[in-house]
Design a protein around this motif. Structure first.
Motif, PDB file in Angstrom:
ATOM      1  N   UNK A   1       0.836  -1.206   0.000  1.00 34.71           N
ATOM      2  CA  UNK A   1       0.000   0.000   0.000  1.00 34.71           C
ATOM      3  C   UNK A   1       0.868   1.252   0.000  1.00 34.71           C
ATOM      4  N   UNK A   2       0.438   2.238  -0.768  1.00 40.12           N
ATOM      5  CA  UNK A   2       1.117   3.541  -0.759  1.00 40.12           C
ATOM      6  C   UNK A   2       0.482   4.470   0.269  1.00 40.12           C
ATOM      7  N   UNK A   3      -0.776   4.214   0.574  1.00 36.70           N
ATOM      8  CA  UNK A   3      -1.544   5.108   1.454  1.00 36.70           C
ATOM      9  C   UNK A   3      -2.217   4.252   2.540  1.00 36.70           C
ATOM     10  N   UNK A   4      -1.412   3.676   3.434  1.00 35.03           N
ATOM     11  CA  UNK A   4      -1.970   2.731   4.411  1.00 35.03           C
ATOM     12  C   UNK A   4      -2.777   3.419   5.513  1.00 35.03           C
ATOM     13  N   UNK A   5      -3.694   2.664   6.069  1.00 33.06           N
ATOM     14  CA  UNK A   5      -4.463   3.112   7.237  1.00 33.06           C
ATOM     15  C   UNK A   5      -4.404   1.984   8.260  1.00 33.06           C
ATOM     16  N   UNK A   6      -4.163   2.334   9.506  1.00 35.48           N
ATOM     17  CA  UNK A   6      -4.073   1.315  10.554  1.00 35.48           C
ATOM     18  C   UNK A   6      -4.845   1.790  11.777  1.00 35.48           C
ATOM     19  N   UNK A   7      -5.742   0.942  12.243  1.00 33.64           N
ATOM     20  CA  UNK A   7      -6.430   1.262  13.497  1.00 33.64           C
ATOM     21  C   UNK A   7      -5.919   0.330  14.579  1.00 33.64           C
ATOM     22  N   UNK A   8      -5.549   0.908  15.712  1.00 34.77           N
ATOM     23  CA  UNK A   8      -5.076   0.133  16.865  1.00 34.77           C
ATOM     24  C   UNK A   8      -5.881   0.612  18.071  1.00 34.77           C
ATOM     25  N   UNK A   9      -5.845  -0.091  19.182  1.00 35.46           N
ATOM     26  CA  UNK A   9      -6.618   0.372  20.334  1.00 35.46           C
ATOM     27  C   UNK A   9      -6.251   1.813  20.710  1.00 35.46           C
ATOM     28  N   UNK A  10      -7.216   2.712  20.624  1.00 43.38           N
ATOM     29  CA  UNK A  10      -7.018   4.113  21.027  1.00 43.38           C
ATOM     30  C   UNK A  10      -6.585   5.056  19.921  1.00 43.38           C
ATOM     31  N   UNK A  11      -6.237   4.541  18.737  1.00 44.61           N
ATOM     32  CA  UNK A  11      -5.707   5.458  17.711  1.00 44.61           C
ATOM     33  C   UNK A  11      -6.010   4.980  16.296  1.00 44.61           C
TER      34      UNK A  11
ATOM     35  N   UNK B   1     -10.810   8.257  19.072  1.00 46.79           N
ATOM     36  CA  UNK B   1      -9.521   7.725  18.609  1.00 46.79           C
ATOM     37  C   UNK B   1      -8.527   8.876  18.401  1.00 46.79           C
ATOM     38  N   UNK B   2      -7.316   8.661  18.810  1.00 50.81           N
ATOM     39  CA  UNK B   2      -6.258   9.646  18.592  1.00 50.81           C
ATOM     40  C   UNK B   2      -5.813   9.556  17.126  1.00 50.81           C
ATOM     41  N   UNK B   3      -5.702  10.727  16.478  1.00 54.49           N
ATOM     42  CA  UNK B   3      -5.505  10.741  15.022  1.00 54.49           C
ATOM     43  C   UNK B   3      -4.053  11.049  14.664  1.00 54.49           C
ATOM     44  N   UNK B   4      -3.442  10.090  13.974  1.00 54.97           N
ATOM     45  CA  UNK B   4      -2.016  10.157  13.661  1.00 54.97           C
ATOM     46  C   UNK B   4      -1.829  10.197  12.151  1.00 54.97           C
ATOM     47  N   UNK B   5      -1.163  11.226  11.658  1.00 53.62           N
ATOM     48  CA  UNK B   5      -0.881  11.318  10.228  1.00 53.62           C
ATOM     49  C   UNK B   5       0.604  10.994  10.003  1.00 53.62           C
ATOM     50  N   UNK B   6       0.873  10.074   9.085  1.00 58.16           N
ATOM     51  CA  UNK B   6       2.252   9.646   8.812  1.00 58.16           C
ATOM     52  C   UNK B   6       2.631  10.092   7.404  1.00 58.16           C
ATOM     53  N   UNK B   7       3.773  10.771   7.284  1.00 60.41           N
ATOM     54  CA  UNK B   7       4.210  11.268   5.978  1.00 60.41           C
ATOM     55  C   UNK B   7       5.736  11.215   5.965  1.00 60.41           C
ATOM     56  N   UNK B   8       6.333  10.995   4.807  1.00 57.09           N
ATOM     57  CA  UNK B   8       7.789  10.867   4.807  1.00 57.09           C
ATOM     58  C   UNK B   8       8.516  12.200   5.018  1.00 57.09           C
ATOM     59  N   UNK B   9       8.194  13.203   4.232  1.00 51.08           N
ATOM     60  CA  UNK B   9       8.995  14.437   4.227  1.00 51.08           C
ATOM     61  C   UNK B   9       8.729  15.289   5.475  1.00 51.08           C
ATOM     62  N   UNK B  10       9.808  15.855   6.015  1.00 51.24           N
ATOM     63  CA  UNK B  10       9.667  16.669   7.217  1.00 51.24           C
ATOM     64  C   UNK B  10       8.795  17.886   6.938  1.00 51.24           C
ATOM     65  N   UNK B  11       7.824  18.100   7.813  1.00 51.26           N
ATOM     66  CA  UNK B  11       6.860  19.191   7.616  1.00 51.26           C
ATOM     67  C   UNK B  11       7.291  20.459   8.355  1.00 51.26           C
ATOM     68  N   UNK B  12       8.310  20.336   9.201  1.00 48.38           N
ATOM     69  CA  UNK B  12       8.905  21.521   9.809  1.00 48.38           C
ATOM     70  C   UNK B  12      10.310  21.693   9.240  1.00 48.38           C
ATOM     71  N   UNK B  13      10.806  22.934   9.274  1.00 51.56           N
ATOM     72  CA  UNK B  13      12.120  23.209   8.684  1.00 51.56           C
ATOM     73  C   UNK B  13      13.224  22.510   9.462  1.00 51.56           C
ATOM     74  N   UNK B  14      14.260  22.114   8.746  1.00 62.60           N
ATOM     75  CA  UNK B  14      15.447  21.581   9.394  1.00 62.60           C
ATOM     76  C   UNK B  14      16.312  22.729   9.898  1.00 62.60           C
ATOM     77  N   UNK B  15      17.505  22.393  10.369  1.00 64.63           N
ATOM     78  CA  UNK B  15      18.398  23.405  10.928  1.00 64.63           C
ATOM     79  C   UNK B  15      18.788  24.487   9.933  1.00 64.63           C
ATOM     80  N   UNK B  16      18.783  24.181   8.642  1.00 62.88           N
ATOM     81  CA  UNK B  16      19.118  25.188   7.634  1.00 62.88           C
ATOM     82  C   UNK B  16      17.893  25.995   7.233  1.00 62.88           C
ATOM     83  N   UNK B  17      16.757  25.700   7.837  1.00 63.68           N
ATOM     84  CA  UNK B  17      15.530  26.419   7.490  1.00 63.68           C
ATOM     85  C   UNK B  17      14.849  25.866   6.260  1.00 63.68           C
ATOM     86  N   UNK B  18      15.288  24.707   5.798  1.00 66.86           N
ATOM     87  CA  UNK B  18      14.689  24.143   4.582  1.00 66.86           C
ATOM     88  C   UNK B  18      13.635  23.098   4.921  1.00 66.86           C
TER      89      UNK B  18
END
Ligand SMILES: [Fe+2]
Ligand SMILES: [Fe+2]
Length: 290
Positions: A106-116, A164-181
């Protein structure tokens, strides 16, 4: 969730099986992760170095053993797709992801576990119109998050069971790194849409540098490091333990001590789940090109 229950997530990223994987860390993870008694394991992409069969197979064995004990969700990173087989998607999406799908399904998986509930959002497209930049080094590295992805995840969360607690998983960092990128192209639009998904925490990687922060002071972000030799500036590898209770999201970094061949607890950052202050606490560091 009741007041006594909590969700515990081991957040790994950027294993990079292949020439750069640190097998001592992989072996240590295999023993240590189950001892943390997690509800789930998240691997936020870059399982491989060059999307080779052997690399995917090694990562698959690693996950297979852990999955016998703990449910896991995995999303592809930019290293896991054969983007050169369909640059700009001109020869169709399927070619780029064929090999990954053969092993991970799967490229876009969904997983439900107890509580999330956990939903993967696809940000790895290789050389794609959505992430074209003027920086040649970034062309196949930068991620992007199309509106269709955030909308899809928003619908999954909206139709999930209450509480349920909602968790989004994505590869690329959504906040800037140390160089601001940023890992993501068009990140301002992505931030707005990520907030609208209803996610309560985002788990990402790609930066090879751990981080814990928030988007607009309200949405917690866990950035995990790498277990390969491609760490930032010789820093030790780090993975994150994300624990959720009724009030807070806690992001605990676990740092690799190579001489002792084990992981030790390091910094911990906590964010309120509701009415959080409008501050960003920390961000991942380092430049891109990973
Ligand atoms: Fe990576
Ligand atoms: Fe990456």
């Amino acid at each position: 969730m009741t007041s006594n229950s909590s969700v515990i997530i081991v957040h790994l990223s950027d294993l990079h099986f292949g020439g750069f994987a640190d097998l001592k860390q992989i072996e240590a993870l295999e023993e240590f992760v189950p001892s943390l008694n997690p509800t789930a394991i998240v691997v936020s992409g870059d399982l491989s170095q060059r999307a080779r069969h052997g690399e995917f197979q090694a990562a698959h064995v690693f996950l297979y053993r852990l999955r016998k004990q703990i449910p896991a969700i995995v999303v592809p990173g930019n290293h896991d797709i054969e983007w050169w087989k369909s640059p700009l998607g001109l020869l169709g999406e399927k070619r780029k992801y064929d090999k990954y799908l053969r092993y991970y399904g799967e490229l876009r998986p969904v997983l439900e576990v107890p509580g999330a509930i956990m939903a993967g959002a696809l940000s790895s497209y290789g050389v794609a119109f959505g992430s074209l930049t003027w920086n040649v080094r970034d062309v196949a590295v930068k991620g992007h998050l199309p509106r269709s992805e955030t909308r899809r995840v928003q619908e999954i969360f909206a139709s999930s069971a209450p509480g349920l607690f909602k968790v989004l998983v994505v590869h690329h960092n959504v906040l800037a790194g140390g160089t601001g990128r940023m890992g993501l192209a068009r990140w301002r639009s992505a931030h707005k849409r990520l907030l609208a998904t209803g996610a309560e925490v985002i788990l990402c990687g790609h930066d090879h540098h751990e981080g814990a922060g928030q988007i607009e002071g309200g949405l917690a972000v866990s950035t995990a490091g790498t277990h390969s030799y491609r760490q930032r500036g010789g820093r030790p590898s780090v993975f994150n333990l994300v624990t959720v209770d009724e009030q807070s999201v806690h992001i605990q970094h676990y740092r690799w001590v190579s001489e002792q061949r084990h992981f030790i607890p390091s910094d911990k950052v906590s964010f309120g789940r509701k009415g959080a202050p409008k501050v960003a606490v920390s961000v991942a560091g380092g430049d891109q090109g990973l």
